[in-house]
Design a protein around this motif. Structure first.
Motif, short mmCIF file in Angstrom:
data_model
loop_
_atom_site.label_atom_id
_atom_site.label_comp_id
_atom_site.label_asym_id
_atom_site.label_seq_id
_atom_site.Cartn_x
_atom_site.Cartn_y
_atom_site.Cartn_z
N ARG A 1 118.27 -3.70 9.79
CA ARG A 1 116.93 -3.11 9.77
C ARG A 1 116.12 -3.59 10.95
NH1 ARG A 1 114.80 -4.12 3.79
NH2 ARG A 1 116.38 -2.98 2.65
N ARG A 2 116.25 -4.93 11.22
CA ARG A 2 115.50 -5.47 12.35
C ARG A 2 115.93 -4.79 13.64
NH1 ARG A 2 115.37 -10.36 9.93
NH2 ARG A 2 117.23 -11.13 10.94
N TYR A 3 117.26 -4.65 13.79
CA TYR A 3 117.75 -4.01 15.00
C TYR A 3 117.27 -2.57 15.06
CZ TYR A 3 120.75 -8.07 15.60
OH TYR A 3 121.22 -9.34 15.77
N ALA A 4 117.27 -1.89 13.90
CA ALA A 4 116.82 -0.49 13.88
C ALA A 4 115.36 -0.41 14.30
CB ALA A 4 117.01 0.10 12.49
N LEU A 5 114.58 -1.38 13.81
CA LEU A 5 113.15 -1.36 14.14
C LEU A 5 112.95 -1.61 15.64
CD1 LEU A 5 110.28 -1.12 13.14
CD2 LEU A 5 110.24 -3.58 12.80
N VAL A 6 113.71 -2.60 16.15
CA VAL A 6 113.59 -2.89 17.58
C VAL A 6 114.01 -1.67 18.38
CG1 VAL A 6 114.56 -4.28 19.45
CG2 VAL A 6 113.88 -5.38 17.31
N ALA A 7 115.10 -1.03 17.95
CA ALA A 7 115.58 0.16 18.67
C ALA A 7 114.53 1.26 18.60
CB ALA A 7 116.90 0.64 18.06
N ALA A 8 113.93 1.42 17.42
CA ALA A 8 112.91 2.47 17.25
C ALA A 8 111.70 2.16 18.13
CB ALA A 8 112.50 2.57 15.78
N ALA A 9 111.33 0.87 18.16
CA ALA A 9 110.17 0.48 18.96
C ALA A 9 110.45 0.71 20.45
CB ALA A 9 109.84 -0.99 18.70
N TYR B 1 97.31 6.48 15.69
CA TYR B 1 96.86 5.09 15.56
C TYR B 1 97.88 4.17 14.92
CZ TYR B 1 92.36 6.66 17.19
OH TYR B 1 91.38 7.18 17.97
N SER B 2 98.81 4.74 14.20
CA SER B 2 99.77 3.84 13.53
C SER B 2 101.14 4.48 13.50
CB SER B 2 99.30 3.53 12.12
OG SER B 2 99.27 4.73 11.38
N GLY B 3 101.47 5.14 14.59
CA GLY B 3 102.73 5.88 14.63
C GLY B 3 103.94 5.04 14.31
N LEU B 4 103.97 3.81 14.86
CA LEU B 4 105.17 3.01 14.64
C LEU B 4 105.27 2.57 13.19
CD1 LEU B 4 105.70 0.82 17.78
CD2 LEU B 4 107.00 2.77 16.96
N SER B 5 104.12 2.22 12.59
CA SER B 5 104.15 1.83 11.19
C SER B 5 104.61 3.01 10.33
CB SER B 5 102.77 1.41 10.70
OG SER B 5 102.22 0.51 11.61
N LEU B 6 104.14 4.20 10.71
CA LEU B 6 104.54 5.37 9.94
C LEU B 6 106.02 5.66 10.13
CD1 LEU B 6 101.58 7.86 10.31
CD2 LEU B 6 102.29 6.59 8.30
#
Ligand SMILES: [Zn+2]
Length: 350
Positions: free
Chosen positions: A99-107, A238-243
């Motif tokens: 999940r962390r890697y997915a988040l980093v990749a998404a970011a 304003y919160s695209g990444l959180s969304l």
């Protein structure tokens, strides 16, 4: 058990050719003896790693801080029991790591896209691309969070009158979701739309309205925001990444997200678009659209109390007012006198 011993092929890292090598373990080191090289290379056992595994069971070994590569057969490899860095075996990533890697990749992907396209256009595209079911689920949670702690106004006759008006307006649009309007018992003059067709009117707005057409005008304006996906676009900006994270994980701090809807104002462009759509909706429904301009004129003139919040999230301007004035036209009443009375009493439920 005897110390591991075998033969392999050694690449010294300087020439391309492989050199046959005798391999054995001695004093916590892998000793690689080759006819072509003296003295033998000594690789500390704890520095060994597998860099590649081959289909026949052989593997390529390397050692931290040492030059060269060594190819060993399956038997010797098994005897050496070396941690694997080839990615084909060894410890699996945990779900949390993935999940962390997915988040980093998404970011990273988002950051690159941001550099490439600019954030607002990208956020808009994302907002328009998300499924209606996601918008509805998000809107439901956002609305719940925003109205939590407030009393809902549900007096039956008032609710029925509001529902009839809403249905009449919403029928002029092709939306992928139903429109749900709630009234909260709050003296502020305010209204907002959340993603997925959720609209909240505050009691103060109904109390401050001079006619049912003014309420219809504001409702149509909020429907205009809904029809153009403005709430989702604002949240995405304003919160695209959180969304995006919410799309992946399905949970999020909803209070933070929800507060964006009532603290950030829409751009002037969004307001103008919602006005234009509102007037179109009202006119298609045959309702007098002048209520919209009356409402804003009275808000701007300070004739409606507690209207600051609405102004802060729906900034008006002379240009905007003029554009509305130019488009509105007379039409039928939005509600019967009986329905208007009922709507004004919608908060008189126990
Ligand atoms: Zn607005």
């Amino acid at each position: 058990m005897s110390a591991p011993r075998g033969v392999g092929r050694f690449f010294d890292g300087r020439t391309a050719a492989a050199m046959p090598a005798d391999i054995h373990v001695e004093a916590e080191a892998l000793v690689i003896a080759s006819d072509y090289r003296a003295p033998p290379a000594r690789w500390p056992l704890q520095s060994l790693r597998v860099t590649d595994r081959r289909p026949d069971g052989s593997a390529v070994l390397a050692a931290h801080g040492e030059e060269g590569r060594l190819v060993v057969d399956a038997a010797l490899l098994a005897a050496l029991a070396i941690p694997d860095e080839s990615g084909r075996a060894g410890p699996r990533l945990s779900a949390a790591q993935l999940r962390r890697y997915a988040l980093v990749a998404a970011a990273l992907a988002a950051a690159l896209a941001l550099l490439w396209l600019g954030w607002p256009p990208l956020a808009d595209r994302l907002a328009l691309a998300v499924p209606a079911s996601f918008a509805e689920s998000l809107g439901g949670q956002v609305t719940e969070s925003l109205v939590s702690g407030k009393r809902l106004c549900t007096q039956p006759a008032g609710t029925a009158a509001l529902q009839r008006l809403t249905d009449r307006l919403a029928a002029q649009l092709t939306l992928p979701h139903p429109v749900r309007v709630q009234v909260v018992d709050d003296p502020l003059v305010n209204a907002f739309a959340a993603p997925g067709g959720y609209i909240v009117l505050f009691r103060g707005l109904i109390a401050g309205a001079g006619s049912p057409e003014e309420v219809a005008g504001v409702l149509a304006h909020e429907l205009g925001h809904v029809a153009a996906s403005h709430p989702l676009r604002l949240l995405m900006r304003y919160s695209g990444l959180s969304l995006a994270a919410m799309l992946i994980w399905g949970d999020l701090n909803m209070t933070t997200i929800a507060s964006l809807l009532v603290t950030f104002s829409y751009s002037r462009g969004f307001e103008n678009e919602a006005d234009a759509r509102a007037i179109e909706i009202l006119q298609r429904a045959g309702i007098d659209s002048r209520g919209l301009s009356h409402f804003f004129a009275r808000v701007d003139a300070g004739r409606i109390e507690n209207a600051l919040r609405y102004i802060s999230t729906h900034p008006t301007s002379l240009d905007r007012r003029a554009a509305i004035e130019a488009l509105v036209r007379p039409g039928a009443p939005a509600l019967t006198p009986g329905e208007w009375t009922a709507l004004r009493g919608i908060c008189q439920n126990s």
